[in-house]
Enzyme design. Structure first.
Site, PDB file in Angstrom:
ATOM      1  N   LYS A  45      -7.791   6.579 -19.542  1.00 57.57           N
ATOM      2  CA  LYS A  45      -8.140   7.018 -20.878  1.00 57.57           C
ATOM      3  C   LYS A  45      -7.052   6.909 -21.750  1.00 57.57           C
ATOM      4  O   LYS A  45      -6.540   5.918 -21.929  1.00 57.57           O
ATOM      5  CB  LYS A  45      -8.915   8.541 -20.671  1.00 57.57           C
ATOM      6  N   TYR A 100     -16.101  16.787 -15.884  1.00 60.82           N
ATOM      7  CA  TYR A 100     -16.467  15.627 -15.993  1.00 60.82           C
ATOM      8  C   TYR A 100     -17.810  15.098 -14.559  1.00 60.82           C
ATOM      9  O   TYR A 100     -17.506  15.731 -13.833  1.00 60.82           O
ATOM     10  CB  TYR A 100     -15.307  14.824 -15.520  1.00 60.82           C
ATOM     11  N   ARG A 148       0.796  -0.984  -0.030  1.00 64.04           N
ATOM     12  CA  ARG A 148       0.056  -0.005  -0.118  1.00 64.04           C
ATOM     13  C   ARG A 148       0.732   1.076   0.072  1.00 64.04           C
ATOM     14  O   ARG A 148       0.639   2.298  -0.670  1.00 64.04           O
ATOM     15  CB  ARG A 148      -0.926  -0.185   1.075  1.00 64.04           C
ATOM     16  N   ASP A 176      -7.050  18.969 -14.432  1.00 63.67           N
ATOM     17  CA  ASP A 176      -7.468  17.530 -14.955  1.00 63.67           C
ATOM     18  C   ASP A 176      -6.872  17.448 -16.407  1.00 63.67           C
ATOM     19  O   ASP A 176      -7.857  18.255 -17.505  1.00 63.67           O
ATOM     20  CB  ASP A 176      -9.132  17.375 -14.861  1.00 63.67           C
TER      21      ASP A 176
HETATM   22  C1  LIG Z   1     -12.933   9.214 -16.642  1.00 61.98           C
HETATM   23  C2  LIG Z   1     -12.530  10.717 -16.360  1.00 61.98           C
HETATM   24  C3  LIG Z   1     -12.416  10.886 -14.890  1.00 61.98           C
HETATM   25  C4  LIG Z   1     -12.684   9.791 -14.026  1.00 61.98           C
HETATM   26  O1  LIG Z   1     -11.585   8.755 -13.813  1.00 61.98           O
HETATM   27  P1  LIG Z   1     -12.027   7.368 -13.510  1.00 61.98           P
HETATM   28  O2  LIG Z   1     -10.784   6.747 -14.050  1.00 61.98           O
HETATM   29  O3  LIG Z   1     -13.147   6.906 -14.604  1.00 61.98           O
HETATM   30  O4  LIG Z   1     -12.201   7.104 -12.032  1.00 61.98           O
HETATM   31  C5  LIG Z   1     -12.083  12.133 -14.386  1.00 61.98           C
HETATM   32  N1  LIG Z   1     -11.867  13.213 -15.463  1.00 61.98           N
HETATM   33  C6  LIG Z   1     -12.078  12.880 -16.716  1.00 61.98           C
HETATM   34  C7  LIG Z   1     -11.941  14.171 -17.683  1.00 61.98           C
HETATM   35  C8  LIG Z   1     -12.515  11.784 -17.231  1.00 61.98           C
HETATM   36  O5  LIG Z   1     -12.615  11.764 -18.386  1.00 61.98           O
END
Ligand SMILES: *Cc1c(COP(=O)(O)O)cnc(C)c1O
Length: 382
Positions: A197, A98, A46, A172
């Site tokens: 992604k 998001y 962890r 982000d």
């Molecule tokens: C998918 C996404 C998230 C969340 O991420 P997860 O891996 O699904 O928890 C946050 N911000 C953006 C822009 C995203 O496309």
């Protein structure tokens, strides 16, 4: 080291015991000690695991940071950042976030005494006007999801720091990836990714990332990660590390295909507005051009027929584009924000920012462009 080399070698070294070129997947929860407290840098997975360390070093390298942290999801990475704050603190965030980020802010953290203002980050003064002496964090996404709005990272960061240098700016960077823009270089303190992604890139893993360039901030985030426990597993770390090695060539093709799809849609008789920061008519095209190397593979558009039935007809008829949530994988995906990714945003809020039934979001993959265009064309005529 240039970016296209960093994706492959950044922060990496060959494994010491055997010379393995790729780090082994260290499927172990714990590490032997020769005497209490005497170990080789690893105690319990962890806290740290060598496969995750290899990935975290890569994360730091590709975003030009000093430290990277790998989480079990993008949302757990955001959760970690929010836990830096205390009751009474205020956060200024974009109004086109998001959906899951919005849900976490409003439904999990508000009740612990954090307050959020959501502003249109197209304009720097919308951000600075929302800042009070309680503001501790500015959270921004650019390009945004699904309307592809662009925020000027450098200008916002500069304006925020002029008001108070201790306000953290977090970006982000999921949609752009460090191939297109590097927020730490533009003054931001924290970069966050849903590595699910583009970084992972193959739709086979859920993961989150944080990258920072400050030792103390890295320590605080690492403490929260260790204490709360939302770490990335060794196997997932291996997969994302492998994904990152092709990030630059995948992104190159995502951008080429994205551009071709955006142009095709713009000229299509069944299609209304197309949202793509590469168009000169995009309200913040100049900012996109300044801070991004290219315009990415995400394209949203509206059908001229604004009925929900018309949208569903299109969505049920694509064959190469798969109807699914998520984005950023090698395969092309199509999504209906209203009923899928953005269903967690109250209808009133959705309509206010333009997420209506006729809006469709594409994650343009790296398939042959001819197949993508003919698939869209046949579905639009279905
Ligand atoms: C998918 C996404 C998230 C969340 O991420 P997860 O891996 O699904 O928890 C946050 N911000 C953006 C822009 C995203 O496309």
């Amino acid at each position: 080291m240039k970016f296209n080399t960093k994706t492959i070698h950044g922060g990496q070294k060959h494994e010491e015991a055997t010379g393995a070129v790729m780090p082994p997947v260290f499927l172990t929860s714990t590490f032997a000690q020769s005497s209490p407290g005497v170990h080789q840098g690893y105690e319990y997975s962890r806290g740290a695991n060598p496969t995750r360390t290899a990935l975290e070093n890569s994360f730091a390298s590709i975003e030009n940071g000093t430290h990277g942290l790998a989480f079990s999801s993008g949302l757990s990475a955001i959760d970690c950042v929010l836990r830096l704050l205390n009751p009474g603190d205020e956060i200024v965030a974009g109004d086109d976030l998001y959906g899951g980020t919005y849900r976490m802010f409003t439904r999990l953290f508000q009740k612990y005494g954090l307050s959020f203002s959501f502003v249109d980050m197209n304009l720097v003064e919308n951000v600075t006007n929302a800042i009070t002496d309680k503001t501790k964090l500015v959270w921004l996404e650019t390009p945004t999801n699904p309307l592809m709005k662009i925020a000027d990272i450098e200008a916002i960061t500069k304006a925020v720091k002029e008001i108070n240098t201790s306000i953290l700016v977090a970006v982000d960077n999921t949609f752009a990836t460090p191939y297109l823009q590097q927020p730490l270089d533009l003054g931001a303190d924290i970069v966050m990714h849903s590595a699910t992604k583009y970084l992972g890139g193959h739709s086979d893993v859920i993961m989150g990332a944080l990258m920072v360039k400050d030792e103390k901030l890295a320590e605080s985030l690492h403490f929260i990660q260790f204490a709360a426990g939302a770490i990335a597993s060794p196997m997932d770390s291996f997969l994302v590390l492998r994904g990152i090695k092709t990030l630059h060539i995948r992104m190159q093709r995502h951008c080429e295909n994205g551009k071709a799809v955006a142009k095709f849609l713009q000229n299509h008789p069944k299609v209304g507005e197309v949202y793509y920061p590469g168009f000169e008519t995009h309200p913040n095209h100049d900012i996109a051009k300044k801070q991004m190397k290219d315009f990415g593979g995400m394209v949203s558009f509206r059908l001229k027929d604004t009925s929900k039935a018309a949208a569903f007809q299109f969505l049920e008829n694509t064959k190469v584009f798969t109807l699914a949530e998520s984005l950023g994988g090698v395969e092309s995906l199509v999504n209906h924000p209203t009923t899928m990714t953005h269903a967690s945003i109250p209808e009133k809020e959705r309509l206010k920012i333009g997420i209506t039934d006729s809006l469709i979001r594409l994650s343009v993959g790296i398939e042959d462009i001819d197949d993508l265009l003919s698939d869209l064309d046949q579905a639009l005529h279905a």
